[in-house]
Design an enzyme around this catalytic site. Structure first.
Site, PDB file in Angstrom:
ATOM      1  N   CYS A 116       0.812  -1.168   0.008  1.00 58.34           N
ATOM      2  CA  CYS A 116      -0.173   0.089  -0.063  1.00 58.34           C
ATOM      3  C   CYS A 116       1.006   1.394  -0.121  1.00 58.34           C
ATOM      4  CB  CYS A 116      -0.973   0.024   1.207  1.00 58.34           C
ATOM      5  SG  CYS A 116      -2.003  -1.445   1.414  1.00 58.34           S
ATOM      6  N   CYS A 168      -0.833   3.142   6.292  1.00 60.11           N
ATOM      7  CA  CYS A 168      -0.618   1.669   6.668  1.00 60.11           C
ATOM      8  C   CYS A 168      -0.251   0.711   5.667  1.00 60.11           C
ATOM      9  CB  CYS A 168      -1.765   1.153   7.534  1.00 60.11           C
ATOM     10  SG  CYS A 168      -3.346   0.919   6.656  1.00 60.11           S
ATOM     11  N   HIS A 216      -8.929   3.087  -2.742  1.00 57.36           N
ATOM     12  CA  HIS A 216      -7.527   2.718  -2.471  1.00 57.36           C
ATOM     13  C   HIS A 216      -7.237   1.942  -3.599  1.00 57.36           C
ATOM     14  CE1 HIS A 216      -4.104   1.820  -0.599  1.00 57.36           C
ATOM     15  NE2 HIS A 216      -4.349   1.115   0.566  1.00 57.36           N
TER      16      HIS A 216
END
Length: 401
Positions: A90, A387, A357
């Protein structure tokens, strides 16, 4: 010491899973903002670009074999311009900016493009080779998100909680209620809808032009994941499918999405030579590890580390872009850092719960959004943090120029 500056940036709209951008390959998607940066900056000599660094979290399908290099060529950049792809899941897009900044500070480059891409709609199914001849034991994985080809030792020592389960763990540990999570999710939707209707998001976006088999042209101009009509009652009515008596729902989690972003990173001298205007200085970046089952809290130690490196405090930040993987983890991070749940300078124009996302792209989007918002507010410092799966966090501080 040499400094690295964000001089310009652009992104595609963020597409819904299976939505408007699902027909676009990841390498073609990444080429769109790269190409647009050259159009927006006609004085820039592309031959002077030292490297193109893109983050991408999957790399199991059409984004395989170094999507950054392929996108660089597809965008029409000179063949002399190199490209590399990095993967911190991520955090890949934000890490790409960090790599570019470090290259400039170390004297290993003066002009780079950094960003990220993800086409989660087009993520393939994968299957490993048989362990023995004629074996009938085959396992297939959907690479869109989550674990695949798990090492048994990893499973034994750290577990293989899914991303929603890690958010459940954070909510349980820090006693974050479903009500607070749904309220946070609603604020994300409301702030994002306001930013879209006011044209704030449009400042970041290059429209994507698509042509179907019949030759019909469609222009995708806006992020399509957000749901501006969302109500608290609707959010409260959603089921929490990941755990008995759970609190994580589709409404208080980020989406599964498609998108790409790219930013020009340059030294002060090269920016002047290329007719570029520095907008933000990359002050510092840090990463940190946490327990994989509590991956959502990764931004806490990463933020503390980057603040220490910069000699700043959380209260010096005029803008904070915190990736909203889940409302539970975002609230956990805010509370651990001593910030209120509804801080107006945190994700002032919404976040990933509403926007979506696209994994490798999201970090670059945060930096792009933060650099714009610093100028709107006439602020000085911004924090971008997120995160990362398997227990990491990443954080970067920008200073308005």
């Amino acid at each position: 010491m040499r400094e690295a500056f964000i001089c310009d940036g652009i992104r595609t709209p963020i597409g819904r899973y299976g939505g408007a951008l699902s027909s676009v390959r990841a390498d073609d998607l990444a080429a769109i903002p790269l190409r647009e940066l050259l159009v927006r900056n006609p004085r820039l000599d592309a031959e002077c670009i030292d490297d193109v660094i893109l983050g991408c979290a999957n790399q199991a399908g059409e984004d395989n074999r170094n999507v950054a290099r392929m996108a660089t060529l597809l965008a029409g950049l000179p063949q002399s311009v190199s490209g590399t792809t990095i993967n911190r899941l991520c955090g890949s897009g934000l890490d790409a900016l960090g790599f570019a900044a470090r290259a400039i500070k170390a004297g290993d480059g003066d002009l780079l493009i950094a960003g990220g891409v993800e086409s989660m709609s087009r993520a393939p199914f994968v299957m490993g080779k048989a362990a023995s001849a004629f074996s009938r034991q085959a396992e297939m994985f959907d690479t869109t998100i989550g674990w695949r080809f798990v090492n048994p030792l990893m499973a034994q020592q750290f577990g293989t909680d899914s991303m929603p389960e890690t958010a459940e763990n954070v909510a349980e540990l820090l006693k974050i209620s479903r009500e607070d999570q749904d309220s946070f999710a609603l604020r994300s939707q409301q702030r994002t809808a306001k930013a879209q209707s006011s044209g704030i998001l449009a400042e970041e976006i290059v429209p994507v032009v698509l042509k179907n088999k019949k030759g019909v042209v469609t222009e995708i101009q806006h992020d399509e994941h957000l749901r501006p009509e969302t109500t608290l009652e609707q959010l409260r009515g959603l089921k929490a499918p990941f755990r008995a008596n759970g609190v994580i729902t589709a409404g208080n989690a980020s989406g599964v999405n498609d998108g790409a972003a790219a930013l020009i990173i340059a030294s002060e001298q090269m920016a002047a030579a290329q007719g570029l205007t520095p907008r933000a200085r990359i002050v510092a970046m840090a990463t940190a590890g946490v327990e994989p089952r509590l991956m959502g809290l990764g931004p806490v130690p990463a933020t503390r580390r980057v603040l220490e490196r910069a000699g700043l405090s959380i209260h010096d930040m005029d803008v904070i872009e915190l990736n909203e993987a889940f409302a539970a983890q975002a609230l956990g991070v805010l509370r651990e850092l001593g910030l209120p749940d509804d801080a107006p300078h945190v994700n002032p124009n919404g976040g990933a719960i509403a926007l979506g996302h696209p994994l490798g792209m999201s970090g670059a989007r945060l930096a792009l959004a933060a650099s714009h918002e610093l100028h709107r507010r006439n602020g000085r410092y911004a924090l971008c943090t997120m995160c990362i799966g398997v227990g990491q966090g990443i954080a970067m501080i920008l200073e308005r120029v």
